[in-house]
Design a protein around this motif. Sequence first.
Motif, PDB file in Angstrom:
ATOM      1  N   ARG A   1       0.839  -1.203   0.000  1.00  0.00           N
ATOM      2  CA  ARG A   1       0.000   0.000   0.000  1.00  0.00           C
ATOM      3  C   ARG A   1       0.863   1.237   0.000  1.00  0.00           C
ATOM      4  O   ARG A   1       1.944   1.271   0.557  1.00  0.00           O
ATOM      5  CB  ARG A   1      -0.917  -0.020   1.222  1.00  0.00           C
ATOM      6  CG  ARG A   1      -1.880  -1.184   1.153  1.00  0.00           C
ATOM      7  CD  ARG A   1      -2.657  -1.335   2.410  1.00  0.00           C
ATOM      8  NE  ARG A   1      -3.465  -0.144   2.640  1.00  0.00           N
ATOM      9  CZ  ARG A   1      -4.458  -0.108   3.524  1.00  0.00           C
ATOM     10  NH1 ARG A   1      -4.743  -1.163   4.233  1.00  0.00           N
ATOM     11  NH2 ARG A   1      -5.141   0.994   3.696  1.00  0.00           N
TER      12      ARG A   1
ATOM     13  N   MET B   1      -3.686   0.350  -3.196  1.00  0.00           N
ATOM     14  CA  MET B   1      -3.112  -0.959  -2.914  1.00  0.00           C
ATOM     15  C   MET B   1      -2.727  -1.577  -4.252  1.00  0.00           C
ATOM     16  O   MET B   1      -3.478  -1.469  -5.224  1.00  0.00           O
ATOM     17  CB  MET B   1      -4.157  -1.828  -2.223  1.00  0.00           C
ATOM     18  CG  MET B   1      -3.625  -3.156  -1.743  1.00  0.00           C
ATOM     19  SD  MET B   1      -4.963  -4.147  -1.048  1.00  0.00           S
ATOM     20  CE  MET B   1      -5.632  -4.834  -2.533  1.00  0.00           C
TER      21      MET B   1
ATOM     22  N   THR C   1       2.464   4.853   6.317  1.00  0.00           N
ATOM     23  CA  THR C   1       2.673   5.453   7.640  1.00  0.00           C
ATOM     24  C   THR C   1       3.538   6.723   7.573  1.00  0.00           C
ATOM     25  O   THR C   1       3.699   7.415   8.570  1.00  0.00           O
ATOM     26  CB  THR C   1       3.366   4.448   8.579  1.00  0.00           C
ATOM     27  OG1 THR C   1       4.460   3.858   7.875  1.00  0.00           O
ATOM     28  CG2 THR C   1       2.408   3.347   9.008  1.00  0.00           C
TER      29      THR C   1
ATOM     30  N   THR D   1      -7.907   2.826  -2.487  1.00  0.00           N
ATOM     31  CA  THR D   1      -8.577   2.495  -1.230  1.00  0.00           C
ATOM     32  C   THR D   1      -9.027   3.755  -0.494  1.00  0.00           C
ATOM     33  O   THR D   1      -9.763   3.672   0.479  1.00  0.00           O
ATOM     34  CB  THR D   1      -7.654   1.674  -0.313  1.00  0.00           C
ATOM     35  OG1 THR D   1      -6.459   2.413  -0.098  1.00  0.00           O
ATOM     36  CG2 THR D   1      -7.318   0.337  -0.949  1.00  0.00           C
ATOM     37  N   LYS D   2      -8.572   4.905  -0.955  1.00  0.00           N
ATOM     38  CA  LYS D   2      -9.058   6.165  -0.420  1.00  0.00           C
ATOM     39  C   LYS D   2      -8.894   7.212  -1.510  1.00  0.00           C
ATOM     40  O   LYS D   2      -7.836   7.301  -2.132  1.00  0.00           O
ATOM     41  CB  LYS D   2      -8.279   6.562   0.842  1.00  0.00           C
ATOM     42  CG  LYS D   2      -8.919   7.700   1.600  1.00  0.00           C
ATOM     43  CD  LYS D   2      -8.238   7.933   2.935  1.00  0.00           C
ATOM     44  CE  LYS D   2      -8.997   9.027   3.679  1.00  0.00           C
ATOM     45  NZ  LYS D   2      -8.311   9.470   4.889  1.00  0.00           N
TER      46      LYS D   2
END
Lengths: 102, 503
Positions: free
Chosen positions: A10, A21, A43, A76-77
Amino acid sequence: MATALKPGARFKSAVCETQVMVVKAPAGEHDLRCGGAEMIAPTATGAGEPDPAFVGETLIGKRYVNADESLELLCTKGGKGSLSLGSTPLEVKQAKQLPSSD
Amino acid sequence: MNISTILDMAAEAFGDRTAVVSGEFAYTYAELREAACRAAARFRASGAQYVGLLDVNSPAAPISIFGAAYAGLPYVPLNYRLTRPELNELIERVAPVVLVVGDEFVSLVEPREGVELLLRSELLALPPLAADAEPPQPDEDPRAVAVQLFTSGTTGKPKAAILRHENLMSYIVGTVEFGAAEENDAIVVTVPPYHVAGISAVLSSTYACRRMVQLENFEARAWLEACRAHEVSNAFLVPTMLQRVVDHLLEEDADAALPALRAIAYGGGKMPLSTIEQAMRLFPGVDFTNAYGLTETSSTIAVLGPDDHRAAAASDDPRVRRRLASVGRPAAVEIQIRDEDGRVLGPEEAGLVFVRGPQVSGEYLSLGSQLDAEGWFPTKDRGYLDDEGYLFLEGRADDVIVRGGENISPGEIEDVLLSHPAVADVACVAMPDEQWGEAVAAAVVLKDGARVEPEELQALVRSQLRSSRVPQAIVFKDALPYNETGKVLRRLIRQEFAERAAA
């Protein structure tokens, strides 16, 4: 700088909300960008604004592919930056509608 | 890669949409995510290696599936219909485990070290996480185990099939379009949570952002009432469930009108031709889909879609018409038919069904991967493809009757016997025979009040199939033994015939 794209890995955009992803990707390293900036680990913390040349909404749930569809990403977003490999934009993959089986 | 992404996406895009309705409970996708995050924190704090579930359908099932994923622990739903010793043996195999348990099942579990019980009522009432709590950062290893399912163990000790995050995620992304459901769509979920279809129903519905209506147990009248009360648009049924709905409607002369219902998918066992034909007549406006899949393949691998159903039912061409009895064409996988020596067979040649694709795990704990060097998984089902790639199943390889060296599939004989107006249900099995090694035996259930002589049924088979297919022995029974998902337990019927032959 380029990154290996392993299926399942990701990434997020450094300059907008977009997250993706990897569904599949050819071996080797790729220059995956969103909003014109290299995508970063989920992250990591980004900074800056999208390059106006690479603005155009990336939509949640859509799959994005390169010309020969050897690379496929799932968004995914969603975010306002657009996806590209280097400066080559990725395209939305046409949905193949299967009948719902469950 | 982690299946929790499925819920993250649904909550992000359709957070206000209802995710699950069950009795008095209702959760939106945002609330379901919140509940799963609370569950994840609770599961992590337990120090367990597995998250178990021993319960009927309830919101605890999706909360536990996603909660386990957020916590990075394998999810193991258990069959509450097992006997107490069977169940506790499985629980021991997954300890240390935090076991989410329906309040009514607590007494089934023997207290032991490494088994922490969490009541369903406690799971549904977990307190909110602290405002400064870290959001879950689930493990991203695609090879991590997402779900472990115990097979029914009809041939021995139950095997633990494992499905990795990459298998389930490939299945969902390969077969479902994100957010494909309309605002008011709903699916009624009646398969138990410990069945692979119960898992894929949760994952597929969440990815489609479709409302799930849960029924604790299947009963035809309750199913029809739920379809009406919740304006259900989609349903998945195993063949026996569809048969019960059809029987209920015909026997009670009940109203078949389900205005919101658009699609029924079925699978999990062989669908009798007569059942699907009756169902298509009772629900003319409904799209029927046959889904064939296995636990080891993350569920569906072949699909016979609504257009296939209609084309087959309307066709005069027997080669098209018979497709109503097929399981359709490969979905997001490849399918191959091979003979006993591993040779790949062509159209119309029956053999063993092999499947390959990213959703196929084909793997058991301790036994390891069952895939061959090229990634093909032996389903142990027998079947053949037609020249357009429609797959016809003939039953489990173990169920084939070998009479004098000839392989006979029970299914073709059963289809002929079921076409007799007096026959309600039938199973054909092998029985020991001195001359042929094995012979065909049939256990037949007659319709209420109907009578027929065995000779008439034998003549019917002789008139439509080769003489080798004629059942040598026929017994009439009140009912056939089935497991809870509609698979007929041929082993028990075989045993009965073997004992009769020996007597």
